[in-house]
Design a protein around this motif. Structure first.
Motif, short mmCIF file in Angstrom:
data_model
loop_
_atom_site.label_atom_id
_atom_site.label_comp_id
_atom_site.label_asym_id
_atom_site.label_seq_id
_atom_site.Cartn_x
_atom_site.Cartn_y
_atom_site.Cartn_z
N GLY A 38 6.96 -13.24 0.89
CA GLY A 38 5.81 -12.51 1.42
C GLY A 38 5.96 -12.20 2.89
O GLY A 38 5.69 -11.08 3.34
N GLU A 39 6.42 -13.19 3.65
CA GLU A 39 6.63 -12.96 5.08
C GLU A 39 7.75 -11.95 5.31
O GLU A 39 7.68 -11.13 6.24
N ALA A 40 8.79 -12.01 4.48
CA ALA A 40 9.89 -11.06 4.63
C ALA A 40 9.42 -9.63 4.36
O ALA A 40 9.86 -8.69 5.03
N TYR A 41 8.54 -9.47 3.38
CA TYR A 41 8.02 -8.12 3.11
C TYR A 41 7.18 -7.63 4.28
O TYR A 41 7.29 -6.46 4.69
N LEU A 42 6.35 -8.49 4.83
CA LEU A 42 5.54 -8.09 5.98
C LEU A 42 6.43 -7.69 7.15
O LEU A 42 6.13 -6.74 7.89
N LEU A 43 7.54 -8.43 7.33
CA LEU A 43 8.47 -8.07 8.40
C LEU A 43 9.10 -6.71 8.13
O LEU A 43 9.28 -5.90 9.06
N LEU A 44 9.43 -6.43 6.87
CA LEU A 44 9.99 -5.13 6.52
C LEU A 44 9.00 -4.01 6.84
O LEU A 44 9.38 -2.96 7.37
N VAL A 45 7.73 -4.23 6.51
CA VAL A 45 6.71 -3.23 6.82
C VAL A 45 6.60 -3.05 8.33
O VAL A 45 6.52 -1.91 8.83
N ARG A 46 6.65 -4.15 9.05
CA ARG A 46 6.54 -4.08 10.51
C ARG A 46 7.70 -3.29 11.10
O ARG A 46 7.48 -2.40 11.95
N GLU A 47 8.90 -3.59 10.67
CA GLU A 47 10.06 -2.88 11.21
C GLU A 47 10.02 -1.40 10.84
O GLU A 47 10.44 -0.54 11.63
N GLY A 48 9.52 -1.08 9.66
CA GLY A 48 9.38 0.33 9.28
C GLY A 48 8.38 1.05 10.15
O GLY A 48 8.60 2.22 10.54
N ALA A 92 14.82 6.45 24.13
CA ALA A 92 14.10 6.57 22.86
C ALA A 92 15.07 6.59 21.69
O ALA A 92 14.79 6.00 20.63
N ARG A 93 16.20 7.25 21.85
CA ARG A 93 17.19 7.29 20.77
C ARG A 93 17.78 5.89 20.52
O ARG A 93 18.00 5.50 19.36
N ALA A 94 18.03 5.16 21.60
CA ALA A 94 18.55 3.80 21.44
C ALA A 94 17.54 2.91 20.71
O ALA A 94 17.90 2.11 19.83
N ARG A 95 16.26 3.05 21.06
CA ARG A 95 15.24 2.27 20.38
C ARG A 95 15.14 2.64 18.90
O ARG A 95 14.93 1.76 18.04
N GLN A 96 15.30 3.91 18.61
CA GLN A 96 15.27 4.32 17.20
C GLN A 96 16.43 3.71 16.43
O GLN A 96 16.27 3.23 15.30
N THR A 97 17.61 3.71 17.05
CA THR A 97 18.79 3.12 16.40
C THR A 97 18.58 1.63 16.15
O THR A 97 18.89 1.11 15.08
N GLN A 98 18.06 0.95 17.16
CA GLN A 98 17.79 -0.48 17.00
C GLN A 98 16.75 -0.74 15.91
O GLN A 98 16.88 -1.67 15.11
N ALA A 99 15.71 0.10 15.88
CA ALA A 99 14.67 -0.06 14.88
C ALA A 99 15.21 0.19 13.48
O ALA A 99 14.86 -0.52 12.53
N ARG A 100 16.09 1.15 13.33
CA ARG A 100 16.70 1.42 12.02
C ARG A 100 17.53 0.24 11.55
O ARG A 100 17.49 -0.14 10.37
N ALA A 101 18.27 -0.37 12.48
CA ALA A 101 19.07 -1.55 12.12
C ALA A 101 18.17 -2.72 11.74
O ALA A 101 18.47 -3.48 10.81
N SER A 102 17.04 -2.84 12.43
CA SER A 102 16.10 -3.93 12.11
C SER A 102 15.50 -3.74 10.73
O SER A 102 15.28 -4.71 10.00
N VAL A 103 15.23 -2.50 10.36
CA VAL A 103 14.70 -2.22 9.02
C VAL A 103 15.72 -2.63 7.97
O VAL A 103 15.37 -3.28 6.96
N ARG A 104 16.97 -2.30 8.19
CA ARG A 104 18.01 -2.67 7.22
C ARG A 104 18.14 -4.19 7.10
O ARG A 104 18.25 -4.73 6.00
#
Length: 329
Positions: A38-48, A92-104
């Motif tokens: 459950g916590e992992a799913y919430l983290l996935l939603v957060r990163e998305g 902003a592009r760097a943050r997007q890249t980091q956020a995409r990696a966090s989602v994965r």
């Protein structure tokens, strides 16, 4: 043959308690996995959600950079503004890249907890945190503590272990006084001569006690049983204390989470109003595009704080349910 009824009875009782302990241990493990998932799913939603915010920020930064380049080319802009806009776009592009990696990473973690094949990459079904309402805000901390002490599988496991140790302690004191039953059987021939033998069967039943090691007055066995019982009781007390602590911590996080969400919502509303005001100023020529970028970044930052507050509150609710031994409201 030999039969020790005292030892057999107490061994059976202790084994039954240890079987119950194993069952409760498995139940506790399943509850832990459910909480982690459950916590992992919430983290996935957060990163998305953070990725969505980063993508919006990048789009705005690119738009502003393009506009400033056009103005500079037309002779009405300053090269320094273009450089600043490029820097913000790259950030902003760097943050997007980091956020995409966090989602994965979050998706892989959830897949691992669910025992999915490694090539399966999950996606969140929700764009923003759920804003769960699993906890009745009118309930007191003491009521949740009572629920946890009554329902947690870890406590039932600890109680079963204590009961098993208690049966072993009783066995050490009582079983030696229950006699061991011995049964022997024999057959043979009896008569005055070999030619006059008559068959005869015998069954001999006896009782016996053992004194010393393994029997009556075995002080070492009794001491070991006492030590195991005390250890089990200490473990059970520690488990109860841990449950109380977990419930109180989770309850505090749920309460603080409600306040954090309210404060974060105010910040988002104010930032949204400020962004709209700067947008009008830019349209009226009063402010430059970079000021709008700053306002937009402030809005995105406030929005991420609001997202984090929602996720933290949802996680706290899941933890409180877990701490009370429940899976739902």
């Amino acid at each position: 043959g030999r039969w020790q009824p005292g030892e057999a009875v107490f061994a059976s009782l202790a084994a039954r308690q240890r079987s119950d302990a194993s069952r409760w241990e498995a139940a506790a493990g399943a509850e832990d996995v459910a909480l982690a998932a459950g916590e992992a799913y919430l983290l996935l939603v957060r990163e998305g959600a953070v990725l969505s915010a980063a993508t919006t920020s990048l789009a705005l930064a690119t738009s502003i950079r393009t506009e400033l380049e056009g103005r500079t080319a037309a002779g009405v802009g300053a090269p320094a503004e273009v450089l600043t806009a490029k820097s913000r776009e790259a950030t902003a592009r760097a943050r997007q890249t980091q956020a995409r990696a966090s989602v994965r990473s979050a998706a892989l973690r959830l897949g691992t907890l669910l025992n999915l094949p490694p090539d399966v990459i999950l996606a969140a079904a929700d764009d923003v945190p759920l804003g769960l309402r699993l906890i009745d805000p009118s309930r007191t901390e003491a009521s949740f503590v009572a629920d946890g002490l009554a329902a947690r599988a870890e406590l039932r496991r600890a109680d079963s272990e204590s009961c098993a140790a208690a049966e072993e302690r009783r066995a050490a004191r009582i079983a030696p006084w229950v006699p061991t039953i011995t049964v022997d059987a024999g057959t043979g021939g009896f008569g005055d001569s070999f030619g006059d033998l008559r068959s005869r069967d015998e069954v001999r039943v006896g009782v016996e006690w053992t004194i010393g090691e393994g029997g009556i007055l075995d002080a070492a066995r009794a001491a070991r049983a006492d030590a195991r019982l005390r250890q089990a009781e200490v473990g059970a007390a520690a488990a109860r204390a841990q449950v109380v602590r977990q419930v109180r911590e989770a309850f505090g996080l749920v309460t603080a989470g409600r306040e954090a969400i309210a404060a974060a919502q105010v910040a988002v509303d104010d930032a949204r109003l400020a962004e709209a005001a700067f947008r009008e100023r830019v349209r009226g020529g009063v402010s430059g595009p970079l000021e709008l970028v700053v306002a937009q970044e402030a809005l995105q930052a406030a929005w991420v704080v609001w997202i984090d507050a929602l996720v933290d509150h949802d996680r706290a609710q899941l933890r409180l349910l877990h701490a009370t031994g429940k899976r739902g409201p």
